[in-house]
Design a protein around this motif. Structure first.
Motif, short mmCIF file in Angstrom:
data_model
loop_
_atom_site.label_atom_id
_atom_site.label_comp_id
_atom_site.label_asym_id
_atom_site.label_seq_id
_atom_site.Cartn_x
_atom_site.Cartn_y
_atom_site.Cartn_z
N THR A 586 0.83 -1.19 0.00
CA THR A 586 0.00 0.00 0.00
C THR A 586 0.87 1.25 0.00
N ILE A 587 1.92 1.23 0.83
CA ILE A 587 2.80 2.39 0.91
C ILE A 587 3.50 2.59 -0.44
N ALA A 590 1.07 4.04 -2.91
CA ALA A 590 0.80 5.44 -2.59
C ALA A 590 1.97 6.32 -3.05
N ARG A 591 3.18 5.80 -2.93
CA ARG A 591 4.34 6.56 -3.40
C ARG A 591 4.26 6.75 -4.92
N TRP A 597 7.89 10.55 -1.90
CA TRP A 597 7.81 9.93 -0.58
C TRP A 597 7.05 10.77 0.42
N TRP A 599 3.91 12.05 0.70
CA TRP A 599 2.58 11.65 1.15
C TRP A 599 2.53 10.27 1.78
N PRO A 600 3.30 9.29 1.24
CA PRO A 600 3.34 8.02 1.99
C PRO A 600 3.88 8.21 3.41
#
Lengths: 628, 79
Positions: A586-587, A590-591, A597, A599-600
């Motif tokens: 998920t991270i 999101a990146r 980086w 927002w993650p």
């Protein structure tokens, strides 16, 4: 991103012809893509952006094969969302690494010509070889429209082929037109050389009127359905009833299949014990591979059922109505109905959910949706919740047909939703502050979801899940098992504490001890970063490695946890999993979606912070109530 | 009269749109959907649970959902 290599450009004799499907949203493009390519599809991402790049091979009647790419639906080349930008750049040959298409197949909804002809003129005016697929002619007929494709071809100056993608009608004629498209006479297109939107709209009106032979004012099916499904009171009730059925189905219908899969895993473990000599290899296969990966694969039925509902809602046209109904509620926390679709997908898995946010035009809206998507209770949390609830919550009834265990599970889902809404409310006033977003969305026509397309979509989702289980989860489980197994503990020492993993966990234990977590939990949190369900697998592996003898090893995880943990610890553990972003995939996604980086990091920071605080509050409250 | 006050299922024509009242991206999207001066529209549904948002607008052979703030920028006359 690299520049397109001239050697791989389509001009080279060996390279297949590239054909792009272009059209307004809801023109039936994806159905046409499926009909033309069958199951021979490749789904990837465009470099630099995470818009899905769907491509497949299609055989042309002249004996050659073409590469068909399905571009995101667009209203204009002047893009207003990341999706549309990809379409515009690919069509104009501006997308690095992607050759401009040799032929454009322009997909138009026969029942909505006046609207679709506006974008069509913009594409045809590009003077690339173009073929029009006049799609969904059957639905247009149902709505009382009789069309004249020849008149439309004359007005546009390009070949027009009537098609019904879901019934595979007109495909041979379409592929023939694609094969013959190379040497088109561009002078035929003199009627579409208009510049402004208003001019194109006036022309579209005239062209549609010229192509419509007769039009009866038969009451349209979708207007009648909308009367009920968008009704201010009946609509929301129907939606909530449907959501209730979906969640019921995810749990009830999946059980026999999950049990069967569990049986298969158990049988494989027995088979390994019987055939492989006891020792390192046997332990590796049973404790490492089968227990670990097996405990994840059993969730496949639930994921397939949830996605079956989501795909059916999307393909039938109901999803847009659900977004309409949810818009009011979403507006309270500063989002719009568009965010409902990615958030619903996130109940299966946050990864497709986050990827679905790309249809949200407003960047702040999209960012907020990405940041709260991990709070939706994804299917990976289920194994964690199920094990803890079964071990600690008594199976008593609190009312007719309502069990305490089910109620707790429901409460955990609600906690995730409430958490997400509160997070959105705060985020929209702080880090993603901006003007309240709007909600503008075309409601597609209703149609019966084509079974073939539904099954194909399900197969693609199931395959992605199994690939993840076979790669990430497999690797992590095996590495954890190795770290847990070495070095070997001396006499009187616990294996899990003496091992390398145990020593790492001892460091983490200092941090999580105040919120009631023990050594085994600390140990499970690290591998659970790969995927939440690994927490269960790693607790099982840890206790199995520590078990004194074969009998203790065979004891199920539940009773062992019940004997070892206090209720306060178990509740804190549940609270942690409601909030913590324990999922590297998920991270990573999101990146990719947010191109960096920042927002993650924000996502991890606020979610881990909340998880620590709420797990702590849960633990301290429970201890104060005498449950410690 | 503006589109947000048009009674349901009453046919009307958009006379003018105050594009300055709308965010540029949203204006672009509304124009792309054909919601512009000269378009013939009607309101199919308004609101959920007695609220006034969102609005389902019939235009041509489409149904388009939008918010009251968009409809308020569109001046209409009944046909």
């Amino acid at each position: 991103m690299s520049e397109a290599d001239p050697a791989t450009a389509p001009q080279a004799a060996a390279a297949p012809r590239v054909v792009a499907l272009v059209g307004n949203p809801n023109a039936g493009k994806s159905a046409l893509f499926n009909a033309l390519t069958g199951a021979r599809q490749k789904i990837a991402n465009y470099p630099g952006v995470t818009v899905e790049r769907k491509s497949g091979r299609v055989a042309l009647p002249d004996g050659t094969t073409a590469e068909l790419i399905d571009l995101p639906g667009s209203y204009a080349l002047d893009a207003s969302s990341p999706d549309e930008e990809v379409t515009a750049n690919v069509v104009m040959g501006r997308f690095a690494g992607e050759a401009a298409p040799d032929t454009i197949v322009l997909v138009l909804d026969a029942g909505n010509l006046e609207q679709h002809l506006v974008f069509a003129q913009e594409i045809i005016a590009l003077k690339r070889p173009t073929v029009v697929a006049l799609n969904m002619v059957d639905m247009a007929e149902r709505d009382g429209l009789a069309l004249d494709p020849a008149a439309l071809a004359d007005a546009l100056g390009v070949p027009v082929v009537p098609t019904v993608a879901v019934r595979r009608r007109g495909l041979a004629e379409l592929t023939a037109a694609i094969a013959a498209s190379a040497g088109q006479d561009m002078t035929l297109r003199h009627k579409v050389e208009r510049l402004g939107l208003t001019e194109r709209r006036v022309a579209a009106h005239a062209m549609a009127a010229g192509a419509i032979l007769s039009e009866s004012h038969a009451r349209r099916l979708h207007a009648r359905l909308d009367k009920v499904l968008l009704h201010p009171w009946a609509g929301p009730l129907i939606l909530f009833a449907l959501l209730f059925v979906i969640f019921q189905a995810v749990f009830a219908w999946a059980t026999p299949f999950a049990d069967a899969l569990e049986g298969v895993v158990g049988w494989l473990i027995d088979l390994t014990v019987a055939t492989v000599p006891a020792g390192f290899v046997q332990d590796f296969i049973t404790q490492g591979v089968l227990s670990g990966v097996g405990s994840v694969v059993v969730f496949l039925p639930q994921i397939v059922i949830l996605f079956a509902f989501i795909l059916a809602m999307e393909q039938s046209g109901y999803m847009a109505r659900a977004a309409f109904i949810m818009d009011r509620l979403m507006a309270y926390v500063g989002l719009s109905g568009r965010s409902f679709i990615p958030l619903l997908s996130s109940f299966a898995c946050a990864i497709p959910g986050i990827m679905a946010t790309r249809s949200i035009a407003d960047p702040k809206d999209r960012l907020t949706t990405i940041l709260i998507a991990p709070l939706m209770t994804c299917s990976a949390r289920l194994p964690v919740y199920a094990v803890i609830i079964a071990a600690f919550i008594p199976a008593t009834a609190v009312g007719p047909g309502i069990g305490l265990q089910g109620l707790v599970l429901f409460g955990l889902y609600v906690a995730g939703i409430v958490g997400a809404m509160l997070a959105a409310l705060v985020l929209r006033r702080t880090v993603t502050k901006g003007a309240a977003s709007g909600f503008i969305m075309e409601m597609p026509k209703y149609q019966w979801p084509p079974l073939g397309d539904l099954l194909l979509g399900l197969w693609q989702r199931a395959w992605i899940f199994l690939r993840r289980a076979g790669t990430i989860i497999f690797t992590v489980t095996v590495v954890l098992w190795l770290l847990l197994s070495f070095p070997k503990a001396g006499p009187g020492e616990s294996q899990s504490e003496a091992s390398i993993a145990g020593q790492i966990a001892s460091g983490l234990e200092v941090i999580v001890e105040p919120i009631g977590f023990n050594h085994e939990i600390a140990l499970s949190l690290i591998p659970a970063m790969a995927a939440r369900e690994v927490a269960v697998a790693s607790l099982a592996t840890t206790y199995a490695v520590d078990a004194a003898d074969e009998d203790a090893q065979a004891q199920a995880l539940g009773p062992r946890l019940a004997a070892d943990w206090s209720l306060a610890t178990a509740l804190a553990f549940l609270a942690w999993f409601v909030l913590a972003p324990q999922c590297l995939s998920t991270i990573a996604v999101a990146r990719r979606e947010t191109n960096g980086w920042k927002w993650p990091m924000v996502m991890m920071g606020y979610l881990f912070g909340l998880a620590y605080i709420f797990a702590g509050l849960t633990y301290w409250t429970a201890v104060a109530l005498g449950l410690g | 009269m503006t589109l947000d006050t048009l009674p349901p299922l009453t046919r009307a024509e958009i006379v003018s749109v105050d594009w300055t009242a709308l965010a540029p991206d949203e204006a672009k999207r509304l124009q792309a959907l054909g919601l512009d001066a000269g378009a013939r529209v009607a309101i199919a549904h308004r609101g959920v649970f007695g609220g006034k948002d969102p609005i389902a607008v019939l235009i041509g052979r489409m149904t388009v959902a939008l918010r009251r703030v968009h409809a308020r920028a569109m001046t209409v006359r009944e046909l």
